[in-house]
Design an enzyme around this catalytic site. Structure first.
Site, PDB file in Angstrom:
ATOM      1  N   LYS A 182       0.958  -1.402  -0.023  1.00 39.60           N
ATOM      2  CA  LYS A 182      -0.084   0.100   0.100  1.00 39.60           C
ATOM      3  C   LYS A 182       0.971   1.226  -0.085  1.00 39.60           C
ATOM      4  O   LYS A 182       0.744   2.121  -0.863  1.00 39.60           O
ATOM      5  CB  LYS A 182      -0.922   0.094   1.135  1.00 39.60           C
ATOM      6  CG  LYS A 182      -1.464   1.355   1.541  1.00 39.60           C
ATOM      7  CD  LYS A 182      -2.367   1.460   2.648  1.00 39.60           C
ATOM      8  CE  LYS A 182      -1.741   2.093   3.909  1.00 39.60           C
ATOM      9  NZ  LYS A 182      -1.415   3.324   3.940  1.00 39.60           N
ATOM     10  N   ASN A 183       1.928   1.307   0.956  1.00 37.48           N
ATOM     11  CA  ASN A 183       2.634   2.723   0.767  1.00 37.48           C
ATOM     12  C   ASN A 183       3.391   2.833  -0.070  1.00 37.48           C
ATOM     13  O   ASN A 183       3.708   3.901  -0.109  1.00 37.48           O
ATOM     14  CB  ASN A 183       3.269   2.576   2.396  1.00 37.48           C
ATOM     15  CG  ASN A 183       2.146   2.982   3.306  1.00 37.48           C
ATOM     16  OD1 ASN A 183       0.986   3.366   3.321  1.00 37.48           O
ATOM     17  ND2 ASN A 183       2.656   2.598   4.736  1.00 37.48           N
ATOM     18  N   CYS A 221      -5.034  12.588  11.689  1.00 39.52           N
ATOM     19  CA  CYS A 221      -5.463  11.282  11.611  1.00 39.52           C
ATOM     20  C   CYS A 221      -5.433  10.805  12.957  1.00 39.52           C
ATOM     21  O   CYS A 221      -5.513  11.650  13.680  1.00 39.52           O
ATOM     22  CB  CYS A 221      -4.516  10.421  10.670  1.00 39.52           C
ATOM     23  SG  CYS A 221      -2.985  10.185  11.833  1.00 39.52           S
ATOM     24  N   ARG A 260       0.237  15.228  12.582  1.00 31.51           N
ATOM     25  CA  ARG A 260       1.178  14.826  11.584  1.00 31.51           C
ATOM     26  C   ARG A 260       1.669  15.940  10.606  1.00 31.51           C
ATOM     27  O   ARG A 260       1.119  16.478   9.678  1.00 31.51           O
ATOM     28  CB  ARG A 260       0.396  13.816  10.639  1.00 31.51           C
ATOM     29  CG  ARG A 260       0.041  12.595  11.295  1.00 31.51           C
ATOM     30  CD  ARG A 260      -0.740  11.418  10.369  1.00 31.51           C
ATOM     31  NE  ARG A 260       0.083  10.830   9.532  1.00 31.51           N
ATOM     32  CZ  ARG A 260      -0.253   9.727   8.890  1.00 31.51           C
ATOM     33  NH1 ARG A 260      -1.040   9.043   9.170  1.00 31.51           N
ATOM     34  NH2 ARG A 260       0.845   9.394   7.999  1.00 31.51           N
ATOM     35  N   ASP A 300       3.795   0.553  12.131  1.00 32.26           N
ATOM     36  CA  ASP A 300       2.655   0.070  11.532  1.00 32.26           C
ATOM     37  C   ASP A 300       2.219  -1.457  11.768  1.00 32.26           C
ATOM     38  O   ASP A 300       1.074  -1.757  11.493  1.00 32.26           O
ATOM     39  CB  ASP A 300       2.591  -0.046  10.013  1.00 32.26           C
ATOM     40  CG  ASP A 300       2.921   1.721   9.563  1.00 32.26           C
ATOM     41  OD1 ASP A 300       2.200   2.543  10.319  1.00 32.26           O
ATOM     42  OD2 ASP A 300       3.081   1.976   8.546  1.00 32.26           O
ATOM     43  N   ARG A 353      -9.022   0.434   3.532  1.00 33.91           N
ATOM     44  CA  ARG A 353      -8.204   1.339   3.103  1.00 33.91           C
ATOM     45  C   ARG A 353      -7.007   0.684   2.563  1.00 33.91           C
ATOM     46  O   ARG A 353      -6.492   1.083   1.727  1.00 33.91           O
ATOM     47  CB  ARG A 353      -8.023   2.323   4.253  1.00 33.91           C
ATOM     48  CG  ARG A 353      -9.099   3.639   4.208  1.00 33.91           C
ATOM     49  CD  ARG A 353      -8.291   4.708   5.039  1.00 33.91           C
ATOM     50  NE  ARG A 353      -6.782   4.857   4.813  1.00 33.91           N
ATOM     51  CZ  ARG A 353      -5.824   5.180   5.547  1.00 33.91           C
ATOM     52  NH1 ARG A 353      -6.355   5.529   6.703  1.00 33.91           N
ATOM     53  NH2 ARG A 353      -4.553   5.245   5.136  1.00 33.91           N
TER      54      ARG A 353
HETATM   55  N1  EPU Z   1       7.221  14.315  10.941  1.00 32.85           N
HETATM   56  C1  EPU Z   1       7.463  15.695  11.202  1.00 32.85           C
HETATM   57  N2  EPU Z   1       7.469  16.464  10.028  1.00 32.85           N
HETATM   58  C2  EPU Z   1       7.381  16.140   8.904  1.00 32.85           C
HETATM   59  C3  EPU Z   1       7.103  15.012   8.657  1.00 32.85           C
HETATM   60  C4  EPU Z   1       7.101  14.014   9.758  1.00 32.85           C
HETATM   61  O1  EPU Z   1       7.645  15.921  12.290  1.00 32.85           O
HETATM   62  O2  EPU Z   1       7.340  17.107   8.097  1.00 32.85           O
HETATM   63  C5  EPU Z   1       7.434  13.422  12.116  1.00 32.85           C
HETATM   64  C6  EPU Z   1       5.965  12.754  12.104  1.00 32.85           C
HETATM   65  O3  EPU Z   1       5.107  13.443  12.801  1.00 32.85           O
HETATM   66  C7  EPU Z   1       6.273  11.394  12.928  1.00 32.85           C
HETATM   67  C8  EPU Z   1       7.514  10.972  12.129  1.00 32.85           C
HETATM   68  O4  EPU Z   1       8.188  12.106  11.507  1.00 32.85           O
HETATM   69  O5  EPU Z   1       6.521  11.559  14.251  1.00 32.85           O
HETATM   70  C9  EPU Z   1       7.549  10.150  11.165  1.00 32.85           C
HETATM   71  O6  EPU Z   1       6.555  10.313  10.150  1.00 32.85           O
HETATM   72  P1  EPU Z   1       6.699  10.064   8.450  1.00 32.85           P
HETATM   73  O7  EPU Z   1       6.730  11.365   7.692  1.00 32.85           O
HETATM   74  O8  EPU Z   1       7.636   8.896   8.396  1.00 32.85           O
HETATM   75  O9  EPU Z   1       5.213   9.415   8.158  1.00 32.85           O
HETATM   76  P2  EPU Z   1       4.359   9.446   6.846  1.00 32.85           P
HETATM   77  O10 EPU Z   1       5.155   9.683   5.674  1.00 32.85           O
HETATM   78  O11 EPU Z   1       3.377  10.403   7.073  1.00 32.85           O
HETATM   79  C10 EPU Z   1       4.137   6.777   6.548  1.00 32.85           C
HETATM   80  C11 EPU Z   1       3.365   5.879   6.363  1.00 32.85           C
HETATM   81  C12 EPU Z   1       2.740   5.500   7.791  1.00 32.85           C
HETATM   82  C13 EPU Z   1       3.846   4.977   8.834  1.00 32.85           C
HETATM   83  C14 EPU Z   1       4.834   6.221   8.778  1.00 32.85           C
HETATM   84  C15 EPU Z   1       6.046   5.675   9.528  1.00 32.85           C
HETATM   85  C16 EPU Z   1       2.751   6.216   4.195  1.00 32.85           C
HETATM   86  C17 EPU Z   1       1.479   6.590   3.220  1.00 32.85           C
HETATM   87  N3  EPU Z   1       2.278   6.270   5.465  1.00 32.85           N
HETATM   88  O12 EPU Z   1       3.628   8.145   7.190  1.00 32.85           O
HETATM   89  O13 EPU Z   1       1.685   4.375   7.556  1.00 32.85           O
HETATM   90  O14 EPU Z   1       3.348   4.834  10.077  1.00 32.85           O
HETATM   91  O15 EPU Z   1       5.449   6.314   7.475  1.00 32.85           O
HETATM   92  O16 EPU Z   1       6.673   4.542   9.096  1.00 32.85           O
HETATM   93  O17 EPU Z   1       3.584   5.635   3.561  1.00 32.85           O
HETATM   94  C18 EPU Z   1      -0.104   2.999   7.737  1.00 32.85           C
HETATM   95  O18 EPU Z   1       0.475   2.255   6.835  1.00 32.85           O
HETATM   96  O19 EPU Z   1      -0.919   2.586   8.693  1.00 32.85           O
HETATM   97  C19 EPU Z   1       0.540   4.243   8.124  1.00 32.85           C
HETATM   98  C20 EPU Z   1       0.283   5.236   9.019  1.00 32.85           C
END
Ligand code: EPU
Length: 430
Positions: free
Chosen positions: A22-23, A118, A123, A306, A398
């Site tokens: 998915k991701n 979320c 986020r 996850d 989803r």
């Molecule tokens: N963060 C910041 N600033 C940013 C971006 C992130 O502080 O600009 C922080 C977040 O608050 C968090 C950490 O960095 O504490 C990691 O966040 P990340 O950006 O890696 O998460 P994401 O890219 O929004 C993806 C997955 C999530 C998964 C996370 C961590 C996708 C679409 N989503 O989210 O997947 O939990 O990486 O591995 O790739 C799921 O599949 O259920 C899911 C939530």
């Protein structure tokens, strides 16, 4: 509201084939916006998030065709007519933030409503914005709309302050067609980051170092299409591995990359399960009692956040007290209240959960509070005495393809009951 009705107590046995990640899919599909030609993407998971992102691309002018029972996607973005994604479209999916990097890379301009929040904490996207600005874009975020534009994107040296999957992918999206060599430091190393980079390279991009913490992107003038196959879903595979261990079953999880599963495989062995790795499958079985373990979530190659809710369901029925530390998200233990309804004994203090293993859970009515929380409820229900009803299936739909049918094929007693009182399956013999 649709719900699962699950009769616990059956050992899962047999084989299950894991779908595409998915991701990876939700990053690769918007990345097709950068390609002025046809992309054929195979091993697409048939899940709602894919439908949502495809609809948005369609609204921007992409021609989209599903084949092979929705597992192959042909996208032609040669005639896009808009760089604006509306609130109605993006609010349905957090990962729609990839539209910003992709549209900026394609048009030097992106107008995308701020993706919604979320259920597990704030986020922020400050690191995404930092990357766009480093590449020369001006980013305005007033009124909940992200308006990013640049006369020209120019390569930069970007150091991410936090390891972020989303910011890493967005930085690459914006850098792929920028002039010069962009270096992204402290990059995320998740398998789907690597898969996304491999997709773009197959379309003509020049990205090196994905999977390490330094990614180098040499800008190219044009991406012109090709064929790519998405990797198997690490988290879906992990969910079935945990379910197999939870029920004391014996399940061959097929179409996986065992290397991606190492942090989980070793944790399951520590807890008393047997895990055997083959080239592209993993056999998980358990005959001994489950033992306590401590788990700390970390960016890849650490234990994935996850899979945290799912492993907590397993620890809830293990002998002894376990400590689970969530170090990626601020607030990812909300589902614990639902597990407690089933009899789990778990205390949460901030980012730490203390799990006191119990001998048995008891069926109850619970809800999925997010996607992975939903998987956790299902695992707990599979081991609970009696009948559990799991509500809020929209979250599970989803991200898990055909979840109940894959579980049924392993012997689980699970059916989906429709809102109107009908059942899509034969009734359980309760
Ligand atoms: N963060 C910041 N600033 C940013 C971006 C992130 O502080 O600009 C922080 C977040 O608050 C968090 C950490 O960095 O504490 C990691 O966040 P990340 O950006 O890696 O998460 P994401 O890219 O929004 C993806 C997955 C999530 C998964 C996370 C961590 C996708 C679409 N989503 O989210 O997947 O939990 O990486 O591995 O790739 C799921 O599949 O259920 C899911 C939530």
């Amino acid at each position: 509201m649709d719900r699962f009705v699950i009769m616990g107590g059956k050992k899962l046995e047999g084989e299950v084939t894991i779908s595409g990640a998915k991701n990876a899919a939700v990053a690769i599909i918007p990345a097709a916006l950068l390609v002025e030609g046809t992309c054929t993407i195979e091993n697409i998971p048939a899940i709602n998030d894919v439908d949502v992102i495809c609809n948005i691309l369609g609204e921007l002018g992409a021609k989209i065709q599903f084949k092979d029972e929705r597992h192959t996607l042909v996208i032609d973005c040669s005639a896009l007519h808009s760089y604006t994604a509306s609130f109605e479209s993006v609010q349905r999916m957090r990962a729609s933030y990839y539209l910003i990097g992709a549209l900026l890379g394609r048009f030097n301009h992106a107008v995308v409503a701020m993706p919604g929040g979320c259920n597990f904490g704030v986020r922020p996207i400050d690191q995404h914005i930092k990357a766009f600005e480093a590449l020369g874009a001006t980013v305005d975020t007033t009124s909940g709309i992200i308006n990013a534009s640049a006369e020209k994107l120019i390569a930069a040296h970007i150091f991410l302050d936090v390891v972020s999957v989303g910011a890493t992918i967005n930085a690459v999206l914006a850098a792929v067609r920028a002039e010069g060599v962009t270096v992204i430091e402290n990059a995320a190393k998740e398998p789907h980051v690597v898969d996304f980079a491999n997709f773009l390279n197959a379309m003509g991009a020049r990205i090196k170092g994905a999977g390490t913490d330094t990614i180098k992107v040499t800008g190219v003038e044009k991406l012109s299409g090709g064929t790519y196959s998405i990797i198997p879903d690490q988290i879906e595979a992990g969910t079935f591995m945990i379910a197999a261990a939870a029920t004391g079953g014996n399940v061959l999880v097929k179409n996986v990359i065992p290397k991606h599963m190492e942090s989980l495989s070793s944790k399951l062995e520590e807890m008393g399960a047997d895990v055997q790795e083959f080239d592209d499958s993993i056999l998980v079985s358990r005959t001994k009692p489950l033992k306590k373990a401590n788990v700390k979530t970390l960016p890849y190659p650490g234990f994935p956040t996850d899979l945290q809710p799912q492993i907590v369901a397993l620890l809830a029925v293990a002998e002894g007290n376990s400590i689970v530390t969530e170090s990626v998200w601020d607030n990812r233990f909300q589902y614990v209240e639902e597990l407690r309804r089933l009899g789990a004994i778990i205390n949460v203090d901030g980012r730490v959960a203390m799990v006191e293993g119990v001998e048995k859970l008891t069926g109850a009515t619970v809800k999925a509070t997010d996607l992975r929380a939903g998987a956790s409820m299902v695992i707990a229900a599979l081991v609970a005495n009696g009948v559990t009803e799991v509500y809020n299936l929209k979250y599970i739909d989803r991200g898990y393809e055909d979840f109940e049918h894959k579980l049924q094929a392993l012997g689980a007693q699970i059916v989906r009951k429709k809102n109107d009182g009908t059942s899509s399956e034969q009734e359980l013999a309760l």
